[in-house]
Design a protein around this motif. Structure first.
Motif, mmCIF file in Angstrom:
data_model
loop_
_atom_site.group_PDB
_atom_site.id
_atom_site.type_symbol
_atom_site.label_atom_id
_atom_site.label_comp_id
_atom_site.label_asym_id
_atom_site.label_seq_id
_atom_site.Cartn_x
_atom_site.Cartn_y
_atom_site.Cartn_z
ATOM 1 N N GLN A 250 0.905 -0.330 -0.254
ATOM 2 C CA GLN A 250 0.736 0.938 -0.965
ATOM 3 C C GLN A 250 2.008 1.330 -1.700
ATOM 4 O OE1 GLN A 250 -1.745 4.173 0.647
ATOM 5 N NE2 GLN A 250 0.106 5.420 0.641
ATOM 6 N N GLU A 251 3.144 1.226 -1.027
ATOM 7 C CA GLU A 251 4.432 1.518 -1.666
ATOM 8 C C GLU A 251 5.271 0.262 -1.756
ATOM 9 O OE1 GLU A 251 2.822 5.263 -0.408
ATOM 10 O OE2 GLU A 251 3.604 3.783 1.010
ATOM 11 N N GLU A 252 5.886 0.059 -2.919
ATOM 12 C CA GLU A 252 6.836 -1.018 -3.128
ATOM 13 C C GLU A 252 8.068 -0.392 -3.779
ATOM 14 O OE1 GLU A 252 5.078 -4.242 -5.294
ATOM 15 O OE2 GLU A 252 3.178 -4.092 -4.219
ATOM 16 N N ILE A 253 9.196 -0.477 -3.085
ATOM 17 C CA ILE A 253 10.432 0.134 -3.571
ATOM 18 C C ILE A 253 11.479 -0.960 -3.729
ATOM 19 C CG2 ILE A 253 12.200 1.881 -3.141
ATOM 20 C CD1 ILE A 253 10.240 3.273 -1.265
ATOM 21 N N SER A 254 12.138 -1.009 -4.880
ATOM 22 C CA SER A 254 13.179 -2.000 -5.090
ATOM 23 C C SER A 254 14.421 -1.347 -5.669
ATOM 24 C CB SER A 254 12.695 -3.117 -6.031
ATOM 25 O OG SER A 254 12.526 -2.643 -7.344
ATOM 26 N N ALA A 255 15.573 -1.829 -5.228
ATOM 27 C CA ALA A 255 16.860 -1.365 -5.734
ATOM 28 C C ALA A 255 17.688 -2.583 -6.103
ATOM 29 C CB ALA A 255 17.584 -0.535 -4.677
ATOM 30 N N VAL A 256 18.328 -2.529 -7.273
ATOM 31 C CA VAL A 256 19.074 -3.678 -7.783
ATOM 32 C C VAL A 256 20.459 -3.228 -8.228
ATOM 33 C CG1 VAL A 256 19.031 -5.641 -9.365
ATOM 34 C CG2 VAL A 256 16.881 -4.612 -8.633
ATOM 35 N N GLY A 257 21.461 -4.054 -7.916
ATOM 36 C CA GLY A 257 22.828 -3.800 -8.346
ATOM 37 C C GLY A 257 23.539 -5.103 -8.624
ATOM 38 N N PRO A 258 24.832 -5.080 -8.848
ATOM 39 C CA PRO A 258 25.559 -6.291 -9.229
ATOM 40 C C PRO A 258 25.548 -7.394 -8.175
ATOM 41 C CG PRO A 258 27.070 -4.467 -8.773
ATOM 42 C CD PRO A 258 25.692 -3.886 -8.841
ATOM 43 N N ALA A 259 25.348 -7.031 -6.896
ATOM 44 C CA ALA A 259 25.374 -8.046 -5.844
ATOM 45 C C ALA A 259 24.002 -8.605 -5.514
ATOM 46 C CB ALA A 259 26.011 -7.469 -4.571
ATOM 47 N N GLY A 260 22.945 -7.879 -5.870
ATOM 48 C CA GLY A 260 21.626 -8.379 -5.510
ATOM 49 C C GLY A 260 20.584 -7.290 -5.495
ATOM 50 N N LYS A 261 19.486 -7.617 -4.854
ATOM 51 C CA LYS A 261 18.305 -6.756 -4.840
ATOM 52 C C LYS A 261 17.836 -6.568 -3.404
ATOM 53 C CE LYS A 261 13.427 -7.024 -6.344
ATOM 54 N NZ LYS A 261 12.458 -7.806 -7.144
ATOM 55 N N ILE A 262 17.346 -5.358 -3.103
ATOM 56 C CA ILE A 262 16.689 -5.100 -1.830
ATOM 57 C C ILE A 262 15.388 -4.362 -2.128
ATOM 58 C CG2 ILE A 262 17.934 -2.923 -1.436
ATOM 59 C CD1 ILE A 262 17.842 -3.578 1.584
ATOM 60 N N GLU A 263 14.351 -4.703 -1.388
ATOM 61 C CA GLU A 263 13.063 -4.050 -1.604
ATOM 62 C C GLU A 263 12.364 -3.856 -0.267
ATOM 63 O OE1 GLU A 263 10.423 -6.700 -3.902
ATOM 64 O OE2 GLU A 263 11.834 -8.293 -3.386
ATOM 65 N N GLY A 270 -3.691 2.354 8.049
ATOM 66 C CA GLY A 270 -4.472 1.283 8.656
ATOM 67 C C GLY A 270 -5.956 1.564 8.682
ATOM 68 N N ARG A 271 -6.321 2.852 8.729
ATOM 69 C CA ARG A 271 -7.749 3.182 8.802
ATOM 70 C C ARG A 271 -8.497 2.818 7.534
ATOM 71 N NH1 ARG A 271 -8.853 8.961 7.152
ATOM 72 N NH2 ARG A 271 -6.919 9.806 6.262
ATOM 73 N N PHE A 272 -7.765 2.570 6.439
ATOM 74 C CA PHE A 272 -8.408 2.190 5.187
ATOM 75 C C PHE A 272 -8.420 0.674 4.960
ATOM 76 C CE2 PHE A 272 -6.941 6.525 3.394
ATOM 77 C CZ PHE A 272 -8.060 7.139 3.932
ATOM 78 N N TRP A 273 -7.767 -0.082 5.846
ATOM 79 C CA TRP A 273 -7.696 -1.533 5.662
ATOM 80 C C TRP A 273 -9.052 -2.160 6.021
ATOM 81 C CZ3 TRP A 273 -4.775 -4.696 3.087
ATOM 82 C CH2 TRP A 273 -4.809 -6.068 3.358
ATOM 83 N N PRO A 274 -9.621 -3.001 5.165
ATOM 84 C CA PRO A 274 -10.943 -3.590 5.445
ATOM 85 C C PRO A 274 -10.932 -4.460 6.701
ATOM 86 C CG PRO A 274 -10.339 -3.874 3.134
ATOM 87 C CD PRO A 274 -9.114 -3.396 3.837
ATOM 88 N N GLU A 275 -11.860 -4.217 7.604
ATOM 89 C CA GLU A 275 -11.890 -4.953 8.869
ATOM 90 C C GLU A 275 -12.092 -6.446 8.659
ATOM 91 O OE1 GLU A 275 -14.635 -3.402 11.689
ATOM 92 O OE2 GLU A 275 -13.758 -1.383 11.706
ATOM 93 N N HIS A 276 -12.844 -6.824 7.621
ATOM 94 C CA HIS A 276 -13.128 -8.247 7.430
ATOM 95 C C HIS A 276 -11.888 -9.045 7.032
ATOM 96 C CE1 HIS A 276 -13.404 -6.943 3.176
ATOM 97 N NE2 HIS A 276 -13.094 -8.185 2.896
ATOM 98 N N LEU A 277 -10.804 -8.336 6.688
ATOM 99 C CA LEU A 277 -9.553 -9.019 6.346
ATOM 100 C C LEU A 277 -8.640 -9.210 7.553
ATOM 101 C CD1 LEU A 277 -8.707 -7.365 2.908
ATOM 102 C CD2 LEU A 277 -9.783 -9.584 3.341
ATOM 103 N N GLY A 278 -9.091 -8.786 8.707
ATOM 104 C CA GLY A 278 -8.289 -8.956 9.915
ATOM 105 C C GLY A 278 -7.264 -7.845 10.071
ATOM 106 N N GLU A 279 -6.155 -8.167 10.724
ATOM 107 C CA GLU A 279 -5.112 -7.183 10.984
ATOM 108 C C GLU A 279 -4.466 -6.712 9.681
ATOM 109 O OE1 GLU A 279 -4.187 -5.764 13.932
ATOM 110 O OE2 GLU A 279 -6.004 -6.762 14.638
ATOM 111 N N PRO A 280 -4.144 -5.417 9.581
ATOM 112 C CA PRO A 280 -3.485 -4.929 8.362
ATOM 113 C C PRO A 280 -2.094 -5.521 8.213
ATOM 114 C CG PRO A 280 -3.558 -3.222 10.048
ATOM 115 C CD PRO A 280 -4.393 -4.358 10.559
#
Length: 371
Positions: A250-263, A270-280
């Protein structure tokens, strides 16, 4: 001070989540509840059968054992209710976001801040999601100083609320206030800087377009891009889409600087995750240095009991823990009225930019210095 004994103002969907999380805290209980909607009041009574149900804020504040408050009412009521509390019995308060919805409210907020004698903590749960907290903790080292920050939320449409109040901009402040003040707060918190310019494009493309309530058509937006320039020279972007509930994260956050990237990658409820796909999916934090190249992935599991207690990846519980410490004087308030002001001001600026097609610069006419 003894344990926290909460009085609750508003037990709709978010209020119910707070009830479940307060029940998991040590030395905390809910002893009085004000909820005018009969259906939600019945659910609250079922969740906390020992709590006293009251008919007004005045009656709630008259319960002597109450020593702190939670406000989880509709957005447009928050400031008015804070003012009423201030006039009658100013207890420590955890107030849900957004703090206010109208620029004209800034002087009232300034007066409240100048005179309120107890802690007021603005609920910005996203700071306390475990993967987001881990990313924030490691961001400076991983990036060497953030120059670009991107927040993407691809999620489900607005849920139904009591009286459908969240279908109209006049009640919410607009989607970029109601939904996105969390993300603007994160931007300031992560970058440790204030905004100088906001540019946005957004609107209502898919959701609620045919919904009419009492003769009024819903006007709440469901998608936007927002770019924010900060005083530090860093820039940030928000991408919101509320018709993307099929996404793995649902959320993807990324931060980038001269040394690299973190995300970080955060799954939705979890209540919205489809059961047929297994564990969320499990949340992840990924560090990608520029040299030597190669991403390092760490999974950030959350206690299943906390996931069961709410839709915010355990953050509501962790926020209450910190609020509890602030009320007891063991730590300062981490999300103060100024933070709540900035989050709303950035959202209002983004709404205005999207409506006019023009960039909005800070300071705004309703300055944070007066908030």
């Amino acid at each position: 001070m003894a344990g926290l004994q909460y009085g609750i103002i508003g037990c709709g969907m978010m209020g119910q989540e707070h009830l479940r999380n307060i029940a998991l805290l040590q030395d905390a209980s809910v002893i009085a509840i004000y909820e005018p909607d009969a259906g939600m009041r019945a659910l609250a009574a079922e969740a906390v059968p020992t709590a006293k149900m009251v008919a007004s804020i005045e009656e709630l504040l008259a319960v002597e054992a109450v020593n702190c408050l939670l406000i989880a009412s509709p957005n447009y009521l928050h400031l008015e209710q804070l003012e009423k509390i201030a006039a009658i019995r100013p207890l420590p308060v955890l107030v849900e976001k957004p703090l206010f919805t109208d620029p004209a409210d800034a002087p009232r907020l300034a007066a409240l801040r100048a005179t309120y004698p107890a802690p007021i903590w603005v609920a910005m749960e996203y700071r306390y999601m475990p993967p987001v907290a881990r990313m924030i903790e490691q961001a400076d080292e991983a990036t060497g100083g953030i120059r670009m920050l991107t927040i993407r939320e691809h999620r489900f449409p607005f849920l139904e609320k009591v009286g459908d109040w969240n279908r109209f901009n006049r009640n919410t402040g607009g989607t970029l206030v109601e939904k996105c003040c969390h993300f603007f707060d994160l931007m300031r918190h992560i970058l440790k800087s204030d905004p100088v310019r906001v540019m946005a494009s957004g609107g209502q493309s898919m959701n609620h377009v045919d919904e009419v309530y009492d003769g009024n058509r819903s006007d709440i937006w469901d998608n936007a891009y927002v770019i924010v320039d900060f005083a530090s020279g860093a820039r940030a972007m928000l991408e919101l889409c509320m018709f993307a509930e099929g996404a793995r994260y649902q959320e993807e956050i990324s931060a980038v600087g001269p040394a690299g990237k973190i995300e970080c990658l955060v799954p939705g409820p979890g209540r919205f995750w489809p059961e047929h796909l297994g564990e969320p999916p499990i949340a992840q934090v990924i560090v990608s240095p520029r040299d030597p190249k190669g991403p390092h992935v760490v999974e950030i599991p959350v206690d299943p009991q906390l996931l069961e207690a709410g839709d915010h990846n355990g953050s509501t519980f962790y926020q209450h823990q910190r609020f509890q410490k602030a009320v007891k004087g063991a730590q300062p308030v981490e999300v103060a009225l100024d933070d709540g002001w900035w989050a709303v001001a950035m959202g209002l600026a983004a709404q205005k930019s999207a409506e006019t097609g023009q960039a909005v610069t800070f300071p705004l006419p309703f300055s944070p210095k007066a908030s």
